[in-house]
Motif scaffolding. Structure first.
Motif, PDB file in Angstrom:
ATOM      1  N   CYS A  38       0.833  -1.197   0.000  1.00 52.53           N
ATOM      2  CA  CYS A  38       0.000   0.000   0.000  1.00 52.53           C
ATOM      3  C   CYS A  38       0.875   1.257   0.000  1.00 52.53           C
ATOM      4  O   CYS A  38       1.821   1.366   0.791  1.00 52.53           O
ATOM      5  N   CYS A  41      -0.180   3.088   3.688  1.00 51.61           N
ATOM      6  CA  CYS A  41       0.118   2.514   5.011  1.00 51.61           C
ATOM      7  C   CYS A  41       1.137   1.374   4.972  1.00 51.61           C
ATOM      8  O   CYS A  41       1.550   0.873   6.015  1.00 51.61           O
ATOM      9  N   HIS A  43       0.665  -1.662   4.022  1.00 51.40           N
ATOM     10  CA  HIS A  43       0.059  -2.977   4.155  1.00 51.40           C
ATOM     11  C   HIS A  43       0.286  -3.791   2.883  1.00 51.40           C
ATOM     12  O   HIS A  43       0.419  -3.230   1.802  1.00 51.40           O
ATOM     13  N   CYS A  57      -6.423  -1.250  -0.635  1.00 51.36           N
ATOM     14  CA  CYS A  57      -5.730  -1.755   0.553  1.00 51.36           C
ATOM     15  C   CYS A  57      -6.733  -2.353   1.543  1.00 51.36           C
ATOM     16  O   CYS A  57      -7.758  -1.738   1.845  1.00 51.36           O
ATOM     17  N   CYS A  60      -6.320   0.117   5.010  1.00 53.79           N
ATOM     18  CA  CYS A  60      -6.758   1.516   5.082  1.00 53.79           C
ATOM     19  C   CYS A  60      -7.703   1.923   3.961  1.00 53.79           C
ATOM     20  O   CYS A  60      -8.221   3.034   3.956  1.00 53.79           O
ATOM     21  N   TYR A  62      -7.046   2.516   0.852  1.00 54.56           N
ATOM     22  CA  TYR A  62      -6.406   3.322  -0.189  1.00 54.56           C
ATOM     23  C   TYR A  62      -6.422   2.575  -1.520  1.00 54.56           C
ATOM     24  O   TYR A  62      -6.143   1.382  -1.573  1.00 54.56           O
TER      25      TYR A  62
HETATM   26 ZN   LIG Z   1      -3.194   0.955   3.170  1.00 50.32          ZN
END
Ligand SMILES: [Zn+2]
Length: 309
Positions: A38, A41, A43, A57, A60, A62
């Protein structure tokens, strides 16, 4: 950096890019060579929103588009069709016309085929920026003009001067540069050299006085003074002469009647293919705009893959 292999046949290509999902997976692999991550973040897990070519994501929310920054962004034609088109342009040595593309891919409208080809070609027109290095052959040739049809006929009418440079790599050739110039004068030839060859490089030419200023311009100029007899010229500058020969054949075979005003575009296309002849996957990715997702294809990348063959 693990660039994937290039398919060696239509069959392989079809198997690898058989549907939209396979093409999207490839785009994702190009965007995240080390696996999804991501951008917000960090991830490493995401949902794929397939229809919009978005990855979201799981942590979060995104969203990242796998086509942003590429030719494929917001394209209306299926990805498979774009991939095919780029494959054909990459591998079809004589170059491809819009009409051929339309027929090969069964595209309904000529305008669509033309627009696709035009978009792919934009990557070709952008010149390679890294200069040639170390040891380079330079010569000029008369190219183009109407075909007289008979050998030995006078064909000097409408010929254009093209100056070319080819890197010397042992017995082999490295990268090439080609430019249409107004004439074979010293200003035309030396400005081509300055724009395309690194200062301090060894520059091999014939004895033409148009190249004489190179020595005072920071090059290790090595003129070979066997005169301007073309049969000798092939021996003293074999690489650049081979390139000119291939170029003539290619122009005659594909683009009968290329107007001189368009010649530079064809020189750029020839150069693009020639410089990527051992790295078709890099060519394919460049055409689709994928190469820029992880930095441009650099001289070192091309050179390294040549060395490992
Ligand atoms: Zn994220």
């Amino acid at each position: 950096m693990g660039r994937p292999d290039f398919p060696r046949s239509l069959k392989e290509f079809q198997a690898r890019f058989r549907d939209e999902a396979a093409c999207r997976a490839y785009l994702a692999a190009c965007r995240w060579p080390e696996g999804y991550r991501c951008g917000r973040c960090g991830h490493t897990q995401a949902f794929e929103l397939a229809r919009r070519a978005l990855w979201q994501c799981k942590s979060c929310g995104y969203q990242t588009s796998v086509t942003a920054g590429t030719v494929l962004h917001r394209a209306r034609m299926p990805l498979t069709l774009w991939f095919w088109a780029a494959y054909l342009v990459t591998t079809h040595t004589p170059g491809l016309s819009a009409l051929q593309l339309q027929r090969q891919l069964g595209i309904d409208s000529y305008e669509t085929a033309w627009a696709m080809l035009h978009k792919l070609r934009r990557a070709i027109v952008r010149p390679d920026r890294e200069v040639l290095k170390e040891k380079v052959e330079v010569d000029e040739a008369y190219i183009g003009g109407p075909e007289a049809g008979l050998k030995g006929g006078r064909q000097l009418v409408d010929k254009v001067v093209v100056v070319g440079a080819v890197e010397v790599r042992g017995k082999a050739s490295g990268r090439v540069r080609l430019r249409v110039v107004p004439d074979a004068s010293a200003p035309s030839l030396t400005s081509f050299v300055v724009d395309n060859i690194a200062p301090g490089a060894v520059v091999l030419t014939d004895g033409w006085r148009g190249y004489a200023p190179l020595r005072s311009m920071g090059y290790r100029h090595r003129p070979k003074t066997q005169g301007r007899d073309p049969t000798r010229a092939g021996k003293i500058l074999p690489r650049v002469h081979r390139v000119f020969g291939n170029l003539q054949t290619w122009l005659r075979g594909t683009h009968h009647g290329v107007g001189n005003q368009h010649l530079q575009v064809y020189l750029d296309e020839f150069t693009f293919r020639f410089n990527r002849r051992r790295t078709p996957m890099a060519a394919f990715q460049t055409l689709l705009g994928l190469a820029t997702l992880h930095g441009p294809t650099t001289y070192d990348m091309l050179y390294r893959s040549e060395l490992t063959r």
